[in-house]
Design a protein around this motif. Sequence first.
Motif, PDB file in Angstrom:
ATOM      1  N   ASP A 213     -38.122 -26.839 -29.348  1.00 42.97           N
ATOM      2  CA  ASP A 213     -38.728 -27.886 -28.520  1.00 42.97           C
ATOM      3  C   ASP A 213     -38.440 -29.254 -29.128  1.00 42.97           C
ATOM      4  N   THR A 214     -37.489 -29.970 -28.555  1.00 47.18           N
ATOM      5  CA  THR A 214     -37.104 -31.287 -29.079  1.00 47.18           C
ATOM      6  C   THR A 214     -37.970 -32.414 -28.515  1.00 47.18           C
ATOM      7  N   SER A 215     -38.872 -32.092 -27.600  1.00 44.91           N
ATOM      8  CA  SER A 215     -39.688 -33.138 -26.977  1.00 44.91           C
ATOM      9  C   SER A 215     -40.792 -33.647 -27.900  1.00 44.91           C
ATOM     10  N   VAL A 216     -41.069 -32.950 -29.005  1.00 45.48           N
ATOM     11  CA  VAL A 216     -42.155 -33.355 -29.908  1.00 45.48           C
ATOM     12  C   VAL A 216     -41.613 -33.881 -31.230  1.00 45.48           C
ATOM     13  N   ILE A 217     -40.352 -34.251 -31.255  1.00 40.95           N
ATOM     14  CA  ILE A 217     -39.747 -34.710 -32.503  1.00 40.95           C
ATOM     15  C   ILE A 217     -40.510 -35.894 -33.090  1.00 40.95           C
ATOM     16  N   GLY A 218     -40.937 -36.830 -32.249  1.00 45.02           N
ATOM     17  CA  GLY A 218     -41.681 -37.983 -32.732  1.00 45.02           C
ATOM     18  C   GLY A 218     -42.972 -37.586 -33.425  1.00 45.02           C
ATOM     19  N   LEU A 219     -43.694 -36.603 -32.867  1.00 42.08           N
ATOM     20  CA  LEU A 219     -44.938 -36.140 -33.466  1.00 42.08           C
ATOM     21  C   LEU A 219     -44.675 -35.436 -34.791  1.00 42.08           C
ATOM     22  N   VAL A 220     -43.596 -34.678 -34.843  1.00 41.62           N
ATOM     23  CA  VAL A 220     -43.242 -33.993 -36.082  1.00 41.62           C
ATOM     24  C   VAL A 220     -42.910 -35.010 -37.167  1.00 41.62           C
ATOM     25  N   ASP A 221     -42.111 -35.998 -36.797  1.00 40.42           N
ATOM     26  CA  ASP A 221     -41.715 -37.004 -37.776  1.00 40.42           C
ATOM     27  C   ASP A 221     -42.933 -37.785 -38.292  1.00 40.42           C
TER      28      ASP A 221
END
Length: 310
Positions: A213-221
């Motif tokens: 799921d690449t849509s949550v990259i910002g949250l992961v970062d």
Amino acid sequence: PVRIRIGFHGGERLYHGQLDAREQTIVIDSVNAEPTMVVFDDGNRILKSLSFDQPTAWLADQLRHDANLWDRQWAIGQLSQHKTDREAVFALTEAATRDDYYLTRVQAIQALAEFPAATAMGALSDAVKDSSAAVRAAAITAMAKFDGETVAGTAREAFLRDSSYEVRAAALLTLVRADSAHAHDLVSSAIATPSYRDAIQGAAFTAVIQTNDTSVIGLVDAAIGQQEFAAHVLASLGARGNAHALDLITGHLNDTRAAVRRWTVSAFRNSMARIDKVVALQRLKGAVASLTYPDTRRQVTDLIAALEKP
């Protein structure tokens, strides 16, 4: 010395033998009634693996009455091979919901997860209400192997209301699989959910890797300063071709936080390079000259040398 315990209707008898050769036959005399179980090496005193074909009824009786936990686990493993035997199913179901030791209940649940849904779901649904969080988590995890609204509903209820972070984390992973249409919202919420030892956030990160799921990259970062797992998520997504994740994880090689830099190097080594070593090497070689912290530059240089070895 080896002890062999034989159960009968109404009682048990203990026999003693001696192992003194690599191959031998042990003969037990004076068995005057049909056994209900036969326990080789009563008390599990010998370091061994055990292959001992037995009728289902013997295995079921041993699982119910054997006080030794290793013996119970062994009986569960044997019963798990009898997927079409109703007596085996009943014995495993009974163990999953009634055994006096929580780990035996967990082992029985894990065995039932390999059975057809029609056979296993009743026991799993009961086990979700167990007093032990480990048992509830095992039941929720086992349900992930089956489809249907019952699975999604049970997992959703556990994720929202269970008192254990461990159970909620297991429920999240099952729910993401059972209700993929709402996976993004679930994972986004879980990343922001505080829990002891980051259990729920860790499950969310696992779900991101599993679903790519690449849509949550910002949250992961944004979470990378809190725990190392976030770095590994970015590295995994980057190795699978997401340029944004790749840029972010590479940028953290120059992070002002020493812990984040260490985690980033570890993520290149243990996540990205294991998925695509070529991508990891290209990024590391391209970044090494611009690294501003000597400790990180040294770690990256050593990692490049290690990855270039055959």
